[in-house]
Scaffold this motif. Sequence first.
Motif, PDB file in Angstrom:
ATOM      1  N   MET A 312       0.806  -1.218   0.000  1.00 39.82           N
ATOM      2  CA  MET A 312       0.000   0.000   0.000  1.00 39.82           C
ATOM      3  C   MET A 312       0.844   1.276   0.000  1.00 39.82           C
ATOM      4  N   GLY A 313       2.160   1.096   0.082  1.00 40.38           N
ATOM      5  CA  GLY A 313       3.033   2.257  -0.011  1.00 40.38           C
ATOM      6  C   GLY A 313       3.374   2.926   1.292  1.00 40.38           C
ATOM      7  N   TYR A 314       3.078   2.265   2.428  1.00 40.85           N
ATOM      8  CA  TYR A 314       3.393   2.868   3.711  1.00 40.85           C
ATOM      9  C   TYR A 314       4.853   2.612   4.077  1.00 40.85           C
ATOM     10  N   ASP A 315       5.417   3.516   4.878  1.00 39.83           N
ATOM     11  CA  ASP A 315       6.766   3.304   5.405  1.00 39.83           C
ATOM     12  C   ASP A 315       6.680   2.406   6.617  1.00 39.83           C
ATOM     13  N   ILE A 316       7.507   1.378   6.667  1.00 39.35           N
ATOM     14  CA  ILE A 316       7.557   0.483   7.815  1.00 39.35           C
ATOM     15  C   ILE A 316       9.009   0.367   8.250  1.00 39.35           C
ATOM     16  N   PRO A 317       9.263   0.070   9.541  1.00 34.84           N
ATOM     17  CA  PRO A 317      10.599   0.195  10.106  1.00 34.84           C
ATOM     18  C   PRO A 317      11.713  -0.531   9.356  1.00 34.84           C
ATOM     19  N   PHE A 318      11.517  -1.824   9.037  1.00 32.69           N
ATOM     20  CA  PHE A 318      12.620  -2.569   8.448  1.00 32.69           C
ATOM     21  C   PHE A 318      12.604  -2.571   6.931  1.00 32.69           C
ATOM     22  N   PHE A 319      11.431  -2.329   6.332  1.00 32.64           N
ATOM     23  CA  PHE A 319      11.314  -2.382   4.890  1.00 32.64           C
ATOM     24  C   PHE A 319      10.638  -1.120   4.374  1.00 32.64           C
ATOM     25  N   PRO A 320      11.347   0.010   4.411  1.00 29.31           N
ATOM     26  CA  PRO A 320      10.734   1.245   3.946  1.00 29.31           C
ATOM     27  C   PRO A 320      10.275   1.102   2.496  1.00 29.31           C
ATOM     28  N   ALA A 321       9.066   1.563   2.222  1.00 33.88           N
ATOM     29  CA  ALA A 321       8.503   1.412   0.885  1.00 33.88           C
ATOM     30  C   ALA A 321       9.268   2.300  -0.091  1.00 33.88           C
ATOM     31  N   SER A 322       9.723   1.717  -1.184  1.00 35.46           N
ATOM     32  CA  SER A 322      10.417   2.497  -2.187  1.00 35.46           C
ATOM     33  C   SER A 322       9.396   3.268  -3.016  1.00 35.46           C
ATOM     34  N   GLU A 323       9.802   4.418  -3.490  1.00 35.27           N
ATOM     35  CA  GLU A 323       8.913   5.216  -4.312  1.00 35.27           C
ATOM     36  C   GLU A 323       8.939   4.678  -5.734  1.00 35.27           C
ATOM     37  N   ASN A 324       7.822   4.088  -6.171  1.00 33.77           N
ATOM     38  CA  ASN A 324       7.732   3.641  -7.550  1.00 33.77           C
ATOM     39  C   ASN A 324       7.574   4.857  -8.454  1.00 33.77           C
ATOM     40  N   ALA A 325       8.001   4.710  -9.703  1.00 31.63           N
ATOM     41  CA  ALA A 325       7.868   5.811 -10.641  1.00 31.63           C
ATOM     42  C   ALA A 325       6.394   6.038 -10.958  1.00 31.63           C
ATOM     43  N   LEU A 326       6.018   7.297 -11.097  1.00 26.73           N
ATOM     44  CA  LEU A 326       4.646   7.624 -11.485  1.00 26.73           C
ATOM     45  C   LEU A 326       4.374   7.144 -12.900  1.00 26.73           C
ATOM     46  N   ASP A 327       3.123   6.818 -13.160  1.00 27.44           N
ATOM     47  CA  ASP A 327       2.720   6.491 -14.526  1.00 27.44           C
ATOM     48  C   ASP A 327       3.052   7.678 -15.427  1.00 27.44           C
ATOM     49  N   LYS A 328       3.494   7.398 -16.638  1.00 29.87           N
ATOM     50  CA  LYS A 328       3.928   8.478 -17.535  1.00 29.87           C
ATOM     51  C   LYS A 328       2.804   9.449 -17.884  1.00 29.87           C
ATOM     52  N   ASP A 329       1.548   9.024 -17.698  1.00 26.16           N
ATOM     53  CA  ASP A 329       0.412   9.910 -17.980  1.00 26.16           C
ATOM     54  C   ASP A 329       0.099  10.866 -16.841  1.00 26.16           C
ATOM     55  N   VAL A 330       0.726  10.675 -15.680  1.00 29.11           N
ATOM     56  CA  VAL A 330       0.407  11.474 -14.496  1.00 29.11           C
ATOM     57  C   VAL A 330       1.356  12.671 -14.398  1.00 29.11           C
ATOM     58  N   GLN A 331       0.777  13.848 -14.191  1.00 27.47           N
ATOM     59  CA  GLN A 331       1.556  15.052 -13.938  1.00 27.47           C
ATOM     60  C   GLN A 331       1.170  15.601 -12.568  1.00 27.47           C
ATOM     61  N   TYR A 332       2.111  16.253 -11.908  1.00 27.64           N
ATOM     62  CA  TYR A 332       1.783  16.820 -10.602  1.00 27.64           C
ATOM     63  C   TYR A 332       2.610  18.066 -10.341  1.00 27.64           C
ATOM     64  N   GLN A 333       2.126  18.857  -9.392  1.00 25.16           N
ATOM     65  CA  GLN A 333       2.846  20.061  -8.978  1.00 25.16           C
ATOM     66  C   GLN A 333       2.583  20.288  -7.490  1.00 25.16           C
ATOM     67  N   ILE A 334       3.663  20.527  -6.725  1.00 22.60           N
ATOM     68  CA  ILE A 334       3.548  20.808  -5.299  1.00 22.60           C
ATOM     69  C   ILE A 334       3.543  22.309  -5.089  1.00 22.60           C
ATOM     70  N   GLY A 335       2.569  22.806  -4.306  1.00 18.28           N
ATOM     71  CA  GLY A 335       2.457  24.234  -4.044  1.00 18.28           C
ATOM     72  C   GLY A 335       3.658  24.787  -3.314  1.00 18.28           C
ATOM     73  N   GLY A 336       3.813  26.109  -3.397  1.00 19.24           N
ATOM     74  CA  GLY A 336       4.980  26.753  -2.817  1.00 19.24           C
ATOM     75  C   GLY A 336       5.129  26.537  -1.333  1.00 19.24           C
ATOM     76  N   ASP A 337       4.016  26.427  -0.599  1.00 20.87           N
ATOM     77  CA  ASP A 337       4.101  26.218   0.840  1.00 20.87           C
ATOM     78  C   ASP A 337       4.200  24.751   1.224  1.00 20.87           C
ATOM     79  N   GLY A 338       4.194  23.863   0.224  1.00 20.55           N
ATOM     80  CA  GLY A 338       4.305  22.434   0.488  1.00 20.55           C
ATOM     81  C   GLY A 338       3.046  21.814   1.042  1.00 20.55           C
ATOM     82  N   LYS A 339       1.943  22.555   1.053  1.00 22.32           N
ATOM     83  CA  LYS A 339       0.700  22.049   1.622  1.00 22.32           C
ATOM     84  C   LYS A 339      -0.349  21.724   0.552  1.00 22.32           C
ATOM     85  N   GLU A 340      -0.066  22.073  -0.695  1.00 25.84           N
ATOM     86  CA  GLU A 340      -1.050  21.863  -1.767  1.00 25.84           C
ATOM     87  C   GLU A 340      -0.437  21.027  -2.881  1.00 25.84           C
ATOM     88  N   LEU A 341      -1.215  20.084  -3.396  1.00 29.04           N
ATOM     89  CA  LEU A 341      -0.745  19.200  -4.459  1.00 29.04           C
ATOM     90  C   LEU A 341      -1.769  19.187  -5.591  1.00 29.04           C
TER      91      LEU A 341
END
Length: 424
Positions: A312-341
Amino acid sequence: MEKFVKHRFLNSVLFTALFVPLGFFLLRDTIAAITGIMFESIGGKESFLYQINEDIARLIIAGLLILIMPLFFRGKCNFGFKGGKLALGICLALPELIVPVWNLLQIKVYEAPLVTGVAAVAAAIMHGIGPGVSEEVFCRGFTVSNLMRIWKDKPNRIFRCMLVSGVSFGLLHALNAIATGDVFAALIQVIYTASIGMLDGAIYLRSRNLWGVILMHTLTDVSAFLAVFESNATGMDIIFCVFGSLLFIALALYLIRPAKRAEIDELWAEDWSFGDEDGKKRISAKVAAILTAVLVVTFAASLGVTIYQAKMGYDIPFFPASENALDKDVQYQIGGDGKELTILLPYEFGGKYDLENSDPESFVLKESRENGDTYLFVFSHEGTSTEKVKITFGLRLGDMSTSIKNYSVSVSFKDDGSISTVGG
Protein backbone atom coordinates in the motif's frame (compact mmCIF):
# COMPACT_ATOMS: atom_id res chain seq x y z
CA MET A 1 8.12 -39.09 37.26
CA GLU A 2 10.01 -35.83 36.82
CA LYS A 3 10.75 -34.38 33.41
CA PHE A 4 13.40 -31.85 32.54
CA VAL A 5 12.35 -28.86 30.51
CA LYS A 6 14.17 -28.74 27.17
CA HIS A 7 14.21 -25.20 25.89
CA ARG A 8 15.14 -26.03 22.33
CA PHE A 9 14.77 -22.53 20.88
CA LEU A 10 15.87 -20.72 24.02
CA ASN A 11 19.13 -22.65 23.92
CA SER A 12 19.88 -21.23 20.47
CA VAL A 13 22.24 -18.25 20.31
CA LEU A 14 20.82 -17.11 16.95
CA PHE A 15 17.24 -17.32 18.25
CA THR A 16 18.15 -15.44 21.43
CA ALA A 17 20.32 -12.71 19.94
CA LEU A 18 18.59 -12.03 16.62
CA PHE A 19 15.23 -13.72 16.02
CA VAL A 20 13.58 -12.69 19.32
CA PRO A 21 14.60 -8.99 19.02
CA LEU A 22 13.64 -9.02 15.32
CA GLY A 23 10.28 -10.53 16.23
CA PHE A 24 9.82 -7.68 18.70
CA PHE A 25 9.97 -5.08 15.92
CA LEU A 26 7.58 -7.00 13.67
CA LEU A 27 5.09 -7.70 16.46
CA ARG A 28 5.22 -4.03 17.37
CA ASP A 29 3.88 -3.19 13.91
CA THR A 30 1.07 -5.72 14.24
CA ILE A 31 -0.07 -4.47 17.65
CA ALA A 32 0.33 -0.84 16.55
CA ALA A 33 -1.89 -1.51 13.52
CA ILE A 34 -4.61 -2.90 15.79
CA THR A 35 -4.39 -0.23 18.51
CA GLY A 36 -3.99 2.48 15.86
CA ILE A 37 -7.45 1.72 14.48
CA MET A 38 -8.88 1.95 17.98
CA PHE A 39 -7.12 5.21 18.89
CA GLU A 40 -8.00 6.79 15.54
CA SER A 41 -11.68 5.97 16.05
CA ILE A 42 -11.54 7.49 19.55
CA GLY A 43 -9.72 10.75 18.89
CA GLY A 44 -8.52 10.84 15.29
CA LYS A 45 -4.98 10.92 13.94
CA GLU A 46 -4.14 14.15 15.74
CA SER A 47 -4.96 12.70 19.17
CA PHE A 48 -2.25 12.11 21.79
CA LEU A 49 -2.97 8.36 22.01
CA TYR A 50 -2.60 7.96 18.26
CA GLN A 51 0.71 9.85 18.31
CA ILE A 52 2.16 7.49 20.94
CA ASN A 53 0.55 4.40 19.43
CA GLU A 54 3.84 2.67 18.53
CA ASP A 55 5.28 3.37 21.97
CA ILE A 56 2.27 1.74 23.61
CA ALA A 57 2.72 -1.27 21.31
CA ARG A 58 6.41 -1.50 22.32
CA LEU A 59 5.56 -1.53 26.02
CA ILE A 60 2.82 -4.14 25.50
CA ILE A 61 5.25 -6.53 23.80
CA ALA A 62 7.94 -5.97 26.44
CA GLY A 63 5.35 -6.71 29.12
CA LEU A 64 4.36 -9.95 27.36
CA LEU A 65 8.00 -11.11 27.30
CA ILE A 66 8.41 -10.35 31.00
CA LEU A 67 5.24 -12.33 31.79
CA ILE A 68 6.02 -15.33 29.58
CA MET A 69 9.68 -16.02 30.37
CA PRO A 70 9.11 -16.97 34.04
CA LEU A 71 6.76 -19.70 32.82
CA PHE A 72 9.61 -21.28 30.87
CA PHE A 73 12.16 -20.85 33.64
CA ARG A 74 9.95 -21.70 36.63
CA GLY A 75 10.09 -18.12 37.89
CA LYS A 76 13.90 -18.08 37.92
CA CYS A 77 14.48 -15.18 35.56
CA ASN A 78 15.39 -11.63 36.44
CA PHE A 79 15.11 -8.92 33.80
CA GLY A 80 17.13 -6.47 35.86
CA PHE A 81 14.34 -4.30 37.23
CA LYS A 82 15.08 -5.30 40.78
CA GLY A 83 18.19 -6.49 42.58
CA GLY A 84 21.67 -6.11 41.20
CA LYS A 85 23.58 -2.87 41.71
CA LEU A 86 21.32 0.05 40.83
CA ALA A 87 23.69 2.88 41.79
CA LEU A 88 26.60 1.24 39.95
CA GLY A 89 24.48 0.75 36.82
CA ILE A 90 23.48 4.42 36.73
CA CYS A 91 27.06 5.62 37.35
CA LEU A 92 28.52 3.37 34.65
CA ALA A 93 25.90 4.60 32.16
CA LEU A 94 26.67 8.32 32.67
CA PRO A 95 29.22 8.54 29.78
CA GLU A 96 26.28 7.94 27.42
CA LEU A 97 25.04 11.42 28.32
CA ILE A 98 27.25 12.72 25.51
CA VAL A 99 24.62 11.50 23.03
CA PRO A 100 21.63 13.53 24.30
CA VAL A 101 23.98 16.47 24.86
CA TRP A 102 25.04 16.19 21.21
CA ASN A 103 21.38 16.13 20.16
CA LEU A 104 20.69 19.29 22.18
CA LEU A 105 23.72 21.00 20.62
CA GLN A 106 22.38 20.18 17.18
CA ILE A 107 19.07 21.82 18.08
CA LYS A 108 21.03 24.97 18.99
CA VAL A 109 23.37 24.93 15.99
CA TYR A 110 20.71 24.25 13.36
CA GLU A 111 18.10 26.38 15.16
CA ALA A 112 15.65 23.52 14.78
CA PRO A 113 12.13 24.44 15.90
CA LEU A 114 11.14 22.82 19.19
CA VAL A 115 7.89 20.94 19.48
CA THR A 116 5.26 23.03 21.22
CA GLY A 117 2.25 22.24 23.36
CA VAL A 118 1.78 19.89 26.28
CA ALA A 119 0.64 17.00 24.05
CA ALA A 120 3.64 17.31 21.69
CA VAL A 121 6.15 17.45 24.57
CA ALA A 122 4.45 14.50 26.29
CA ALA A 123 4.57 12.58 23.00
CA ALA A 124 8.33 13.30 22.69
CA ILE A 125 8.83 11.93 26.20
CA MET A 126 6.83 8.80 25.35
CA HIS A 127 8.87 8.39 22.15
CA GLY A 128 11.85 8.06 24.50
CA ILE A 129 10.25 5.84 27.14
CA GLY A 130 8.80 3.36 24.62
CA PRO A 131 12.09 2.39 22.93
CA GLY A 132 14.12 3.01 26.10
CA VAL A 133 12.23 0.40 28.10
CA SER A 134 11.25 -2.12 25.42
CA GLU A 135 14.56 -2.34 23.52
CA GLU A 136 16.54 -2.68 26.73
CA VAL A 137 14.19 -5.41 27.96
CA PHE A 138 14.63 -7.40 24.74
CA CYS A 139 18.23 -6.64 23.77
CA ARG A 140 19.76 -6.53 27.26
CA GLY A 141 17.31 -7.91 29.82
CA PHE A 142 16.51 -10.98 27.72
CA THR A 143 19.33 -11.41 25.22
CA VAL A 144 22.30 -10.82 27.53
CA SER A 145 20.70 -12.80 30.38
CA ASN A 146 19.87 -15.81 28.26
CA LEU A 147 23.26 -15.81 26.55
CA MET A 148 24.91 -15.83 29.98
CA ARG A 149 22.80 -18.89 30.81
CA ILE A 150 23.50 -20.63 27.49
CA TRP A 151 27.26 -20.04 27.80
CA LYS A 152 27.47 -20.59 31.56
CA ASP A 153 30.20 -23.24 31.16
CA LYS A 154 32.03 -21.59 28.25
CA PRO A 155 35.31 -19.71 28.60
CA ASN A 156 35.13 -15.98 27.92
CA ARG A 157 31.33 -16.06 28.17
CA ILE A 158 31.24 -12.49 29.49
CA PHE A 159 33.13 -11.08 26.50
CA ARG A 160 31.10 -13.21 24.09
CA CYS A 161 27.79 -12.04 25.59
CA MET A 162 28.84 -8.41 25.35
CA LEU A 163 30.07 -8.78 21.76
CA VAL A 164 27.22 -10.87 20.33
CA SER A 165 24.43 -8.86 21.97
CA GLY A 166 26.00 -5.61 20.78
CA VAL A 167 26.54 -6.77 17.21
CA SER A 168 22.98 -8.12 16.98
CA PHE A 169 21.66 -4.76 18.25
CA GLY A 170 23.58 -3.04 15.44
CA LEU A 171 22.34 -5.47 12.80
CA LEU A 172 18.74 -4.81 13.85
CA HIS A 173 19.27 -1.22 12.69
CA ALA A 174 20.88 -2.20 9.38
CA LEU A 175 17.85 -2.46 7.14
CA ASN A 176 16.30 0.63 8.69
CA ALA A 177 19.47 2.59 7.97
CA ILE A 178 19.54 1.39 4.35
CA ALA A 179 16.38 3.45 3.83
CA THR A 180 18.67 6.47 3.45
CA GLY A 181 20.14 4.96 0.29
CA ASP A 182 23.64 5.82 1.51
CA VAL A 183 25.59 2.60 2.08
CA PHE A 184 28.44 4.37 3.88
CA ALA A 185 26.09 6.18 6.26
CA ALA A 186 24.22 2.90 6.80
CA LEU A 187 27.45 1.15 7.74
CA ILE A 188 28.34 3.97 10.16
CA GLN A 189 24.93 3.68 11.84
CA VAL A 190 25.25 -0.09 12.24
CA ILE A 191 28.70 0.28 13.82
CA TYR A 192 27.48 3.12 16.04
CA THR A 193 24.42 1.26 17.38
CA ALA A 194 26.49 -1.92 17.79
CA SER A 195 29.02 0.00 19.90
CA ILE A 196 26.25 1.43 22.09
CA GLY A 197 24.82 -2.08 22.35
CA MET A 198 28.21 -3.37 23.54
CA LEU A 199 28.52 -0.64 26.15
CA ASP A 200 24.96 -1.17 27.41
CA GLY A 201 25.61 -4.89 27.50
CA ALA A 202 28.80 -4.35 29.53
CA ILE A 203 26.97 -2.02 31.94
CA TYR A 204 24.24 -4.59 32.41
CA LEU A 205 26.80 -7.38 32.95
CA ARG A 206 28.56 -5.33 35.62
CA SER A 207 25.44 -4.13 37.46
CA ARG A 208 22.78 -6.80 36.77
CA ASN A 209 20.36 -3.85 36.72
CA LEU A 210 18.63 -2.31 33.70
CA TRP A 211 17.66 1.10 35.05
CA GLY A 212 20.92 2.84 34.13
CA VAL A 213 20.81 1.86 30.44
CA ILE A 214 17.04 2.47 30.28
CA LEU A 215 17.57 6.01 31.61
CA MET A 216 20.30 6.85 29.08
CA HIS A 217 18.42 5.25 26.18
CA THR A 218 15.30 7.23 27.09
CA LEU A 219 17.15 10.54 27.41
CA THR A 220 18.81 9.98 24.03
CA ASP A 221 15.52 9.39 22.22
CA VAL A 222 13.64 12.18 24.04
CA SER A 223 16.34 14.69 23.06
CA ALA A 224 16.02 13.57 19.43
CA PHE A 225 12.24 14.15 19.38
CA LEU A 226 12.18 17.53 21.15
CA ALA A 227 12.78 19.36 17.86
CA VAL A 228 11.97 18.96 14.17
CA PHE A 229 15.06 18.37 12.04
CA GLU A 230 14.80 18.76 8.28
CA SER A 231 18.43 18.19 7.29
CA ASN A 232 20.10 14.84 6.71
CA ALA A 233 23.20 13.63 8.52
CA THR A 234 26.14 16.01 8.21
CA GLY A 235 29.87 15.37 8.18
CA MET A 236 30.00 16.34 11.85
CA ASP A 237 27.36 13.73 12.62
CA ILE A 238 29.46 11.03 10.97
CA ILE A 239 32.59 12.17 12.84
CA PHE A 240 30.64 12.06 16.11
CA CYS A 241 29.39 8.54 15.31
CA VAL A 242 32.92 7.31 14.57
CA PHE A 243 34.39 8.96 17.68
CA GLY A 244 31.49 7.79 19.83
CA SER A 245 31.76 4.23 18.54
CA LEU A 246 35.45 4.00 19.43
CA LEU A 247 34.80 5.52 22.85
CA PHE A 248 31.87 3.21 23.64
CA ILE A 249 33.75 0.07 22.56
CA ALA A 250 36.77 1.07 24.65
CA LEU A 251 34.55 1.70 27.69
CA ALA A 252 32.75 -1.63 27.18
CA LEU A 253 36.02 -3.56 27.10
CA TYR A 254 37.25 -1.70 30.18
CA LEU A 255 34.09 -2.46 32.16
CA ILE A 256 34.46 -6.22 31.63
CA ARG A 257 38.26 -6.31 32.01
CA PRO A 258 39.73 -9.52 33.50
CA ALA A 259 40.00 -7.98 36.97
CA LYS A 260 36.20 -7.72 37.09
CA ARG A 261 35.31 -11.16 35.71
CA ALA A 262 35.06 -12.87 39.12
CA GLU A 263 32.78 -10.09 40.40
CA ILE A 264 30.54 -10.45 37.33
CA ASP A 265 30.42 -14.25 37.64
CA GLU A 266 29.32 -13.97 41.26
CA LEU A 267 26.62 -11.45 40.34
CA TRP A 268 25.29 -13.78 37.64
CA ALA A 269 25.48 -17.04 39.59
CA GLU A 270 21.69 -17.40 39.63
CA ASP A 271 18.60 -15.67 38.15
CA TRP A 272 18.13 -17.73 34.95
CA SER A 273 18.05 -21.53 35.18
CA PHE A 274 16.16 -24.52 33.81
CA GLY A 275 14.59 -26.00 36.91
CA ASP A 276 12.89 -29.37 36.60
CA GLU A 277 9.33 -29.90 35.50
CA ASP A 278 6.72 -32.26 36.94
CA GLY A 279 4.41 -32.66 33.97
CA LYS A 280 1.52 -34.04 36.05
CA LYS A 281 1.34 -31.37 38.75
CA ARG A 282 2.49 -28.14 37.14
CA ILE A 283 0.83 -26.39 34.20
CA SER A 284 3.38 -23.62 33.71
CA ALA A 285 4.98 -25.29 30.70
CA LYS A 286 1.59 -25.82 29.07
CA VAL A 287 0.55 -22.22 29.65
CA ALA A 288 3.88 -21.04 28.23
CA ALA A 289 3.40 -23.27 25.19
CA ILE A 290 -0.08 -21.84 24.55
CA LEU A 291 1.11 -18.24 24.92
CA THR A 292 4.06 -18.95 22.65
CA ALA A 293 1.73 -20.45 20.04
CA VAL A 294 -0.38 -17.29 20.19
CA LEU A 295 2.72 -15.15 19.69
CA VAL A 296 3.87 -17.32 16.77
CA VAL A 297 0.48 -16.84 15.08
CA THR A 298 0.68 -13.11 15.79
CA PHE A 299 4.21 -13.07 14.38
CA ALA A 300 2.92 -14.72 11.19
CA ALA A 301 0.12 -12.16 11.05
CA SER A 302 2.69 -9.39 11.45
CA LEU A 303 4.42 -10.56 8.29
CA GLY A 304 1.09 -10.21 6.54
CA VAL A 305 0.72 -6.68 7.92
CA THR A 306 4.25 -5.86 6.77
CA ILE A 307 3.60 -7.13 3.24
CA TYR A 308 0.27 -5.28 3.10
CA GLN A 309 1.84 -2.02 4.27
CA ALA A 310 4.63 -2.34 1.71
CA LYS A 311 2.08 -3.02 -1.03
CA MET A 312 0.00 0.00 0.00
CA GLY A 313 3.03 2.26 -0.01
CA TYR A 314 3.39 2.87 3.71
CA ASP A 315 6.77 3.30 5.41
CA ILE A 316 7.56 0.48 7.82
CA PRO A 317 10.60 0.19 10.11
CA PHE A 318 12.62 -2.57 8.45
CA PHE A 319 11.31 -2.38 4.89
CA PRO A 320 10.73 1.24 3.95
CA ALA A 321 8.50 1.41 0.88
CA SER A 322 10.42 2.50 -2.19
CA GLU A 323 8.91 5.22 -4.31
CA ASN A 324 7.73 3.64 -7.55
CA ALA A 325 7.87 5.81 -10.64
CA LEU A 326 4.65 7.62 -11.49
CA ASP A 327 2.72 6.49 -14.53
CA LYS A 328 3.93 8.48 -17.53
CA ASP A 329 0.41 9.91 -17.98
CA VAL A 330 0.41 11.47 -14.50
CA GLN A 331 1.56 15.05 -13.94
CA TYR A 332 1.78 16.82 -10.60
CA GLN A 333 2.85 20.06 -8.98
CA ILE A 334 3.55 20.81 -5.30
CA GLY A 335 2.46 24.23 -4.04
CA GLY A 336 4.98 26.75 -2.82
CA ASP A 337 4.10 26.22 0.84
CA GLY A 338 4.30 22.43 0.49
CA LYS A 339 0.70 22.05 1.62
CA GLU A 340 -1.05 21.86 -1.77
CA LEU A 341 -0.74 19.20 -4.46
CA THR A 342 -2.15 19.44 -8.00
CA ILE A 343 -2.49 16.20 -9.99
CA LEU A 344 -3.33 16.08 -13.72
CA LEU A 345 -4.61 12.86 -15.30
CA PRO A 346 -5.51 12.07 -18.93
CA TYR A 347 -9.14 12.79 -19.78
CA GLU A 348 -11.55 11.96 -22.60
CA PHE A 349 -15.05 13.30 -23.05
CA GLY A 350 -17.55 11.11 -21.23
CA GLY A 351 -14.99 9.84 -18.79
CA LYS A 352 -15.31 9.84 -15.02
CA TYR A 353 -12.82 9.29 -12.21
CA ASP A 354 -13.53 7.35 -9.02
CA LEU A 355 -11.29 8.57 -6.23
CA GLU A 356 -10.10 6.59 -3.21
CA ASN A 357 -8.15 8.57 -0.64
CA SER A 358 -6.70 6.75 2.41
CA ASP A 359 -6.66 9.97 4.48
CA PRO A 360 -9.68 12.07 3.40
CA GLU A 361 -9.73 14.16 6.59
CA SER A 362 -6.11 15.29 6.63
CA PHE A 363 -5.47 15.26 2.86
CA VAL A 364 -8.54 17.04 1.50
CA LEU A 365 -9.74 17.25 -2.12
CA LYS A 366 -10.31 21.01 -2.69
CA GLU A 367 -11.10 21.04 -6.41
CA SER A 368 -11.65 18.66 -9.35
CA ARG A 369 -12.59 19.60 -12.92
CA GLU A 370 -11.99 19.05 -16.61
CA ASN A 371 -8.91 20.82 -17.90
CA GLY A 372 -8.76 20.29 -21.65
CA ASP A 373 -7.33 16.85 -22.35
CA THR A 374 -6.52 16.37 -18.66
CA TYR A 375 -8.55 16.17 -15.47
CA LEU A 376 -7.35 18.33 -12.60
CA PHE A 377 -7.39 17.42 -8.91
CA VAL A 378 -6.23 19.83 -6.20
CA PHE A 379 -5.52 18.43 -2.73
CA SER A 380 -4.65 20.34 0.45
CA HIS A 381 -2.89 18.88 3.49
CA GLU A 382 -4.94 20.04 6.46
CA GLY A 383 -3.03 19.42 9.67
CA THR A 384 0.40 18.09 10.64
CA SER A 385 0.06 14.35 10.03
CA THR A 386 3.16 12.91 8.36
CA GLU A 387 1.79 9.48 7.46
CA LYS A 388 2.11 8.55 3.81
CA VAL A 389 -1.14 8.93 1.85
CA LYS A 390 -2.18 6.54 -0.91
CA ILE A 391 -4.58 7.83 -3.60
CA THR A 392 -6.16 5.65 -6.27
CA PHE A 393 -7.87 7.12 -9.33
CA GLY A 394 -10.11 4.79 -11.35
CA LEU A 395 -11.06 5.98 -14.87
CA ARG A 396 -14.43 4.84 -16.21
CA LEU A 397 -16.03 5.69 -19.54
CA GLY A 398 -19.76 6.28 -19.69
CA ASP A 399 -21.74 3.74 -17.71
CA MET A 400 -18.98 1.15 -17.48
CA SER A 401 -19.07 -0.59 -14.09
CA THR A 402 -15.32 -1.20 -13.90
CA SER A 403 -12.34 1.05 -14.45
CA ILE A 404 -10.51 0.89 -17.72
CA LYS A 405 -7.43 2.38 -16.14
CA ASN A 406 -6.21 2.82 -12.55
CA TYR A 407 -3.65 5.39 -11.45
CA SER A 408 -1.94 5.09 -8.07
CA VAL A 409 -0.23 8.03 -6.36
CA SER A 410 1.54 7.97 -2.98
CA VAL A 411 2.34 11.21 -1.17
CA SER A 412 5.06 11.45 1.49
CA PHE A 413 5.53 14.26 4.00
CA LYS A 414 8.32 15.97 5.91
CA ASP A 415 8.34 16.14 9.70
CA ASP A 416 6.62 19.55 9.60
CA GLY A 417 3.68 18.19 7.59
CA SER A 418 4.63 19.66 4.22
CA ILE A 419 4.69 17.45 1.12
CA SER A 420 8.13 16.03 0.34
CA THR A 421 7.78 13.53 -2.53
CA VAL A 422 5.17 12.07 -4.86
CA GLY A 423 5.51 8.56 -6.24
CA GLY A 424 3.52 5.83 -7.88
